[in-house]
Design a protein around this motif. Structure first.
Motif, PDB file in Angstrom:
ATOM      1  N   UNK A  14       0.873  -1.173   0.000  1.00  0.00           N
ATOM      2  CA  UNK A  14       0.000   0.000   0.000  1.00  0.00           C
ATOM      3  C   UNK A  14       0.914   1.228   0.000  1.00  0.00           C
ATOM      4  N   UNK A  15       0.784   2.040  -1.029  1.00  0.00           N
ATOM      5  CA  UNK A  15       1.644   3.219  -1.093  1.00  0.00           C
ATOM      6  C   UNK A  15       1.353   4.112   0.104  1.00  0.00           C
ATOM      7  N   UNK A  16       2.409   4.350   0.900  1.00  0.00           N
ATOM      8  CA  UNK A  16       2.225   5.105   2.147  1.00  0.00           C
ATOM      9  C   UNK A  16       1.678   6.505   1.876  1.00  0.00           C
ATOM     10  N   UNK A  17       2.069   7.047   0.736  1.00  0.00           N
ATOM     11  CA  UNK A  17       1.636   8.409   0.427  1.00  0.00           C
ATOM     12  C   UNK A  17       0.121   8.492   0.230  1.00  0.00           C
ATOM     13  N   UNK A  36      -7.152  -7.321  -4.592  1.00  0.00           N
ATOM     14  CA  UNK A  36      -6.624  -8.179  -5.654  1.00  0.00           C
ATOM     15  C   UNK A  36      -5.149  -8.501  -5.419  1.00  0.00           C
ATOM     16  N   UNK A  37      -4.404  -7.509  -4.950  1.00  0.00           N
ATOM     17  CA  UNK A  37      -2.983  -7.746  -4.681  1.00  0.00           C
ATOM     18  C   UNK A  37      -2.825  -8.783  -3.561  1.00  0.00           C
ATOM     19  N   UNK A  38      -3.652  -8.670  -2.522  1.00  0.00           N
ATOM     20  CA  UNK A  38      -3.582  -9.628  -1.412  1.00  0.00           C
ATOM     21  C   UNK A  38      -3.937 -11.029  -1.891  1.00  0.00           C
ATOM     22  N   UNK A  91      -2.692  -3.256   5.956  1.00  0.00           N
ATOM     23  CA  UNK A  91      -2.740  -4.366   4.997  1.00  0.00           C
ATOM     24  C   UNK A  91      -3.679  -5.494   5.439  1.00  0.00           C
ATOM     25  N   UNK A  92      -3.840  -5.694   6.758  1.00  0.00           N
ATOM     26  CA  UNK A  92      -4.622  -6.823   7.258  1.00  0.00           C
ATOM     27  C   UNK A  92      -6.045  -6.826   6.711  1.00  0.00           C
ATOM     28  N   UNK A  93      -6.663  -5.645   6.621  1.00  0.00           N
ATOM     29  CA  UNK A  93      -8.071  -5.612   6.219  1.00  0.00           C
ATOM     30  C   UNK A  93      -8.240  -6.019   4.751  1.00  0.00           C
ATOM     31  N   UNK A  98      -9.812 -10.191   0.893  1.00  0.00           N
ATOM     32  CA  UNK A  98      -9.436 -11.238  -0.064  1.00  0.00           C
ATOM     33  C   UNK A  98      -9.969 -12.593   0.399  1.00  0.00           C
ATOM     34  N   UNK A  99      -9.960 -12.822   1.712  1.00  0.00           N
ATOM     35  CA  UNK A  99     -10.492 -14.086   2.255  1.00  0.00           C
ATOM     36  C   UNK A  99     -11.988 -14.191   1.949  1.00  0.00           C
TER      37      UNK A  99
END
Lengths: 375, 375
Positions: A14-17, A36-38, A91-93, A98-99
């Protein structure tokens, strides 16, 4: 065979910006991209550690299948998380989203086997795809049987991997534990809804409408909207009042959403809906729309409905006649009104809900796009 | 719809007076009894909180199905737990055992759909049972289709409820988390094993033996013995050396156990094995036994094997001829020897394993009963 005790946890990029910008406004497309990335990273990890060489080709089938879809459940889950104050850059969410998408793949793959559907999202269904691969070698009947068996297994794999991805998402065990009630409810409800859907002719005509509503409530309202929202909210530590607000918004919206889908299945423009305008008519699902039409029909219309609706040979001419009858019974107008009432009820509940402002805006947007005439 | 956040946890009734006695000697029958009690209580709770009225009749189907079976996976799980110093009177471990049994129900119900098996444990399979209920009203073809769809769903329900029961078992989230690696591996391995089993004729003759061994390793060795042991051990906080010992004992024993099962399927006495002595021969699974027989057969024997094995019309006379050929090729003796070697290897590993004495005694007993000529 793994005997160690730690699992690789690929980080979602995830881009921090972008994180701070997203705190003010949720970008639904970025949520989809992160989910999708996850999903992609999880599939890569599974392929890299496959217990048997038969798995990688099945992983490719799953990848292909999940590449389609609107990601509605992940979107509602992330909205629930943000509604309860969760950080949209966590990122967890996205892994939890994705799950849910992988769980949805399980549900669709098994549904397609049960309904013997040949196409989904413009491509062959998983059981057809797998059958086609061996058809030349083994003949049609053996290939069909193999396709169904393999698709049952591919669905099973999606289900257990959905669970695996959820638990490796990086959410704390306590928070996961707090969301399990909603996850458990969601999983059992979709099974009940699907069971009602496959159980043929078990209810008398007076019960048909009740049954059609139960299917909508379990299979769409709870499964697509309320439960994903509640799961996301509970993972972010939501209070009881917010969890109830998820239901006050999600139940009417989910119903409206399915009613719109039923209308589009009958009256939608194939170039916009992306599916044949004959498919739903040939399948003959007992939707609220058609059940209402049956109840309002004259004897002559009723006989025509019985003959045409669910007829696998239905052609364009019969389809036009069917649409005309459904219109004439007034069922279309009744359902349009039901959608309006429910969407307004959802939006009213949303106004009063104790949610963060970015979540409120996104949930209003989702309510609008999910129920409008053309999507 | 539940929106609260706590779940009822029915207590398993373990007589306290028995707890200390069991610390010295494990009573396998009492473990079975406690696992069954945990299963029954979970089913009661599900029936009491059913999201839809369609569920209670399905719950009765599941209850009927799980009432059979030897409870091997729960037994190995409890042994793993005790091996690592877990308290045999702790109700949580019986709930985990019950969760494994429910997972096993899922696997069997789906296997029976894929194999189109009509009977299991002397009773109609779930898809047949459900089909029979609607056959009179809807005719054979529709009923059969409905039975398969409903059985896929009943299997799915068993799978998600297995997970629910595991998480509500009362084991701490940290310990559960430590066991997930083995749970994840178990679930994916059984899928891979079953996929190899349904994939027809994809390998050349030289790969057949390799494939038969992979099926045994995934579907029996890992799934029935090693993984349940490791799950139980990890839940009790086992060290790495014990987790590895579970594999050193479980892998050869699981292989021996399946080889014995394959021999019993061909040569067993139906009054002892509880299944028809024609069933396995008609199914024509490519077991290690039969693959070896094929490799050792003369051209004449090979032709007869091809004609008779897997022939759904096979009668008693053909079965006798088939048994005679398998014997003549020497495959029976080879497999008997394989069983002996593997059982001894498992017992050797058990002697060296860092396990508690009650667990060592029970694991030796299980190795003996699971591999002997008549069970």
């Amino acid at each position: 065979m793994p005997t160690g005790r730690t699992a690789e946890r690929p980080a979602v990029d995830v881009a921090a910006s972008e994180a701070h910008a997203s705190a003010a406004t949720l970008h639904l497309d970025r949520i989809r991209w992160n989910v999708d990335a996850a999903l992609g990273q999880f599939m890569d990890a599974q392929a890299g550690q496959a217990a048997d060489e038969c798995l990688p080709p099945l992983i490719e089938v799953i990848r292909g299948f999940v590449s389609g879809g609107k990601r509605l459940r992940p979107l509602f889950c992330v909205c629930g998380w943000v509604a309860a104050g969760g950080d949209v850059a966590a990122p967890a969410v996205f892994r939890v989203g994705a799950a849910l998408e992988l769980f949805h793949a399980f549900a669709l793959i098994h549904d397609d086997v049960m309904d013997a559907s040949a196409y989904r999202r413009g491509a062959p269904t998983v059981h057809r795809l797998l059958a086609q691969r061996v058809e030349e070698r083994h003949g049609v009947a053996t290939a069909e049987r193999f396709g169904e068996s393999a698709a049952i297994l591919v669905g099973d794999i999606c289900l257990v991997w959905s669970d695996e991805l959820l638990h490796d998402s990086g959410v704390s065990p306590e928070r996961l534990s707090g969301s399990r009630l909603f996850l458990n409810a969601m999983r059992t409800e979709i099974m009940a809804g699907q069971y009602l859907d496959v159980e043929t002719g078990e209810s008398g005509p007076s019960d048909e409408l009740d049954r059609a509503w139960r299917v909508i409530r379990h299979k769409t309202a709870a499964y697509t909207v309320t439960r994903p929202l509640q799961i996301g909210a509970a993972l972010a530590g939501a209070e009881e009042s917010l969890l109830q607000a998820c239901d006050a918004y999600g139940s009417p919206l989910g119903e409206a959403f399915q009613l719109r889908d039923d209308l589009l299945g009958v009256f939608g423009n194939p170039s916009v809906t992306g599916k044949s305008d004959l498919e739903d008519l040939r399948d003959g699902k007992r939707t609220v729309l058609v059940t209402l039409a049956r109840q309002q029909a004259t004897p002559g219309q009723g006989a025509a409905l019985d003959e045409l609706y669910g007829n696998p040979e239905l052609g364009e001419e019969g389809a036009d006649r069917l649409r005309e009858i459904i219109r004439q019974t007034g069922a279309e107008d009744v359902v349009e009104n039901m959608i309006r009432v429910r969407r307004d009820r959802a939006l009213g509940a949303l106004e009063r809900a104790p949610v963060t402002e970015p979540a409120r805006r996104s949930l209003a947007e989702l309510a609008e796009t999910a129920t409008r005439r053309q999507r």
